[in-house]
Design an enzyme around this catalytic site. Structure first.
Site, PDB file in Angstrom:
ATOM      1  N   ARG A 177       5.416  14.497  -6.304  1.00  0.00           N
ATOM      2  CA  ARG A 177       5.543  13.591  -7.727  1.00  0.00           C
ATOM      3  C   ARG A 177       5.807  14.555  -9.147  1.00  0.00           C
ATOM      4  O   ARG A 177       4.832  14.220 -10.036  1.00  0.00           O
ATOM      5  CB  ARG A 177       4.481  12.920  -7.922  1.00  0.00           C
ATOM      6  N   CYS A 225       3.126   2.786  -6.651  1.00  0.00           N
ATOM      7  CA  CYS A 225       1.704   3.456  -6.324  1.00  0.00           C
ATOM      8  C   CYS A 225       1.344   4.011  -7.953  1.00  0.00           C
ATOM      9  O   CYS A 225       2.030   4.633  -8.512  1.00  0.00           O
ATOM     10  CB  CYS A 225       1.760   4.666  -5.483  1.00  0.00           C
ATOM     11  N   GLU A 296      -0.366   8.448 -11.446  1.00  0.00           N
ATOM     12  CA  GLU A 296       1.049   8.711 -11.073  1.00  0.00           C
ATOM     13  C   GLU A 296       1.918   8.060 -12.098  1.00  0.00           C
ATOM     14  O   GLU A 296       2.810   8.667 -12.609  1.00  0.00           O
ATOM     15  CB  GLU A 296       1.434   8.332  -9.674  1.00  0.00           C
TER      16      GLU A 296
HETATM   17  N1  EPU Z   1      -4.010   2.447   3.320  1.00  0.00           N
HETATM   18  C1  EPU Z   1      -5.174   1.618   3.427  1.00  0.00           C
HETATM   19  N2  EPU Z   1      -5.182   0.404   2.433  1.00  0.00           N
HETATM   20  C2  EPU Z   1      -4.277   0.357   1.487  1.00  0.00           C
HETATM   21  C3  EPU Z   1      -3.155   1.049   1.669  1.00  0.00           C
HETATM   22  C4  EPU Z   1      -3.131   2.256   2.472  1.00  0.00           C
HETATM   23  O1  EPU Z   1      -6.144   1.922   4.167  1.00  0.00           O
HETATM   24  O2  EPU Z   1      -4.569  -0.547   1.000  1.00  0.00           O
HETATM   25  C5  EPU Z   1      -3.959   3.533   4.289  1.00  0.00           C
HETATM   26  C6  EPU Z   1      -2.837   3.256   5.447  1.00  0.00           C
HETATM   27  O3  EPU Z   1      -3.124   2.487   6.456  1.00  0.00           O
HETATM   28  C7  EPU Z   1      -2.484   4.523   5.744  1.00  0.00           C
HETATM   29  C8  EPU Z   1      -2.776   5.414   4.444  1.00  0.00           C
HETATM   30  O4  EPU Z   1      -3.448   4.652   3.686  1.00  0.00           O
HETATM   31  O5  EPU Z   1      -3.117   5.095   6.765  1.00  0.00           O
HETATM   32  C9  EPU Z   1      -1.395   5.884   3.753  1.00  0.00           C
HETATM   33  O6  EPU Z   1      -0.813   4.608   3.366  1.00  0.00           O
HETATM   34  P1  EPU Z   1       0.797   4.474   3.249  1.00  0.00           P
HETATM   35  O7  EPU Z   1       1.442   4.914   4.337  1.00  0.00           O
HETATM   36  O8  EPU Z   1       1.098   3.059   2.768  1.00  0.00           O
HETATM   37  O9  EPU Z   1       1.285   5.409   2.382  1.00  0.00           O
HETATM   38  P2  EPU Z   1       0.605   6.110   0.941  1.00  0.00           P
HETATM   39  O10 EPU Z   1       0.466   7.389   0.831  1.00  0.00           O
HETATM   40  O11 EPU Z   1      -0.378   5.020   0.191  1.00  0.00           O
HETATM   41  C10 EPU Z   1       2.890   7.086   0.034  1.00  0.00           C
HETATM   42  C11 EPU Z   1       3.480   7.002  -1.368  1.00  0.00           C
HETATM   43  C12 EPU Z   1       4.705   5.922  -1.548  1.00  0.00           C
HETATM   44  C13 EPU Z   1       5.375   6.084  -0.366  1.00  0.00           C
HETATM   45  C14 EPU Z   1       4.747   5.986   0.925  1.00  0.00           C
HETATM   46  C15 EPU Z   1       5.782   5.696   2.178  1.00  0.00           C
HETATM   47  C16 EPU Z   1       2.051   7.969  -2.786  1.00  0.00           C
HETATM   48  C17 EPU Z   1       0.989   7.971  -3.949  1.00  0.00           C
HETATM   49  N3  EPU Z   1       2.594   7.010  -2.268  1.00  0.00           N
HETATM   50  O12 EPU Z   1       2.162   5.996   0.053  1.00  0.00           O
HETATM   51  O13 EPU Z   1       5.337   6.109  -2.911  1.00  0.00           O
HETATM   52  O14 EPU Z   1       6.388   4.838  -0.695  1.00  0.00           O
HETATM   53  O15 EPU Z   1       3.925   7.023   0.811  1.00  0.00           O
HETATM   54  O16 EPU Z   1       6.578   6.922   2.054  1.00  0.00           O
HETATM   55  O17 EPU Z   1       2.403   9.373  -2.598  1.00  0.00           O
HETATM   56  C18 EPU Z   1       5.073   5.519  -5.154  1.00  0.00           C
HETATM   57  O18 EPU Z   1       4.717   6.590  -5.435  1.00  0.00           O
HETATM   58  O19 EPU Z   1       5.112   4.782  -5.986  1.00  0.00           O
HETATM   59  C19 EPU Z   1       4.979   5.045  -3.898  1.00  0.00           C
HETATM   60  C20 EPU Z   1       4.938   3.773  -3.282  1.00  0.00           C
END
Ligand code: EPU
Length: 300
Positions: A177, A225, A296
């Site tokens: 990012r 996010c 972010e």
């Molecule tokens: N999780 C929870 N509760 C929640 C949300 C997530 O427990 O409310 C857990 C999920 O179950 C999972 C872990 O957290 O075990 C990671 O969640 P997720 O797979 O949704 O991925 P993320 O790390 O939250 C990242 C990026 C997203 C991108 C997704 C998919 C960041 C901050 N976010 O999300 O990017 O779409 O991976 O590749 O790096 C963005 O940057 O705006 C964004 C949406």
């Protein structure tokens, strides 16, 4: 504050400049006050002349992309906001090499690549915004980041009027990012993709989108996010979730009940509401897990 054409030289841009321009409609949050002036150059020549004029008038300026990772103050923005359009939204394909203008919507890039069986940007599906904004933030996720497929980036030269400087992927300093492009006016990018067959790329893209639709609040007014994931340990979403913040509200701003790292404009949220909710989330997560979440979303 700029008054009606307070800078006489800007009068020559009357057809591409708007005073006291509403910015909220140009953001996915749907939040923010007006810009003193919104300037929408349609080509390199216009952009070059606008930049020279702003520089001569000592006016501050910022570049607005798709407004999808941005929280604009309720008081708006002083100086000029530049939003590229016209020629800058072009996409050109030459085999596995794609040239995309900074104002091209990321969604169109992903779609056109899928149709042509070009692999490399499938993971960007579901991300709103423009190619330029995606480059500055190195947009992406679990299935890849835009920086991974960048060959070179064209930016506006600071010295010559309408001149172009070419940066390598290395120059762009891509990290999670992050890029070193924040102070550049990005014009466009050349991406090196991988030719596969259209059915495979389309299926992969659809699979990623289904997964994002299942886990993220894609339909709501948000900036995606809100916080970066910490370098180690649970994701920001998981941390906010375990701190019990899903559904928490300040004014019209609400933490998504689907994905805790999404802050939603649930009605008539102000930037002040969102900022207060951001601070509340940071305090609760620090108290609960000892982690200081880093924002972010960009603040103007
Ligand atoms: N999780 C929870 N509760 C929640 C949300 C997530 O427990 O409310 C857990 C999920 O179950 C999972 C872990 O957290 O075990 C990671 O969640 P997720 O797979 O949704 O991925 P993320 O790390 O939250 C990242 C990026 C997203 C991108 C997704 C998919 C960041 C901050 N976010 O999300 O990017 O779409 O991976 O590749 O790096 C963005 O940057 O705006 C964004 C949406």
């Amino acid at each position: 504050m700029l008054t009606k054409w307070a800078v006489p030289s800007l009068k020559s841009f009357a057809d591409i400049a708007t005073e006291r321009a509403e910015l909220a409609r140009l953001t996915t949050f749907g939040i923010g006050g007006p810009a003193d002036m919104l300037v929408e150059p349609r080509n390199l020549d216009e952009l070059g002349r606008v930049m020279v004029t702003l520089k001569e008038a000592c006016l501050p300026w910022r570049i607005l992309g798709g407004g999808s990772n941005l929280l604009i103050s309720d008081d708006g923005v002083r100086g000029a906001v530049i939003r590229l359009c016209g020629d800058f939204a072009a996409l050109e394909f030459d085999g596995a090499r794609v040239t995309a203008g900074a104002a091209a919507p990321l969604a169109r890039l992903v779609d056109e690549c899928a149709k042509r069986g070009l692999s490399g940007v499938e993971g960007l599906v579901g991300i709103p915004g423009t190619v330029g904004g995606a480059l500055v933030m190195n947009a992406g996720g679990r299935w890849g980041r835009i920086g991974n497929v960048v060959e070179s980036i064209n930016v506006l030269s600071q010295s010559a009027l309408g001149g172009v400087r070419v940066l390598s992927r290395h120059d762009a300093g891509f990290a999670y990012r992050h890029s070193a492009l924040g102070s550049e006016v990005i014009l466009g990018v050349a991406l090196a993709l991988c030719p596969v067959d259209a059915a495979t790329v389309a299926e992969t893209t659809r699979g990623y989108l289904d997964e994002k639709r299942r886990t993220q609040d894609l339909g709501s007014r948000s900036a995606g996010c809100a916080f970066k994931n910490p370098p180690i340990g649970p994701s920001a979403g998981a941390l906010i979730d375990t701190a019990g913040m899903k559904g928490a509200c300040v004014g019209g701003a609400r933490v998504s009940s689907l994905h805790a790292n999404f802050i939603i404009n649930a009605g008539s949220a102000t930037a002040r509401d969102v900022s207060a909710l951001i601070k509340l989330i940071q305090a609760k997560v620090l108290e609960h897990s000892g982690v200081a979440l880093e924002l972010e979303v960009q603040l103007w």
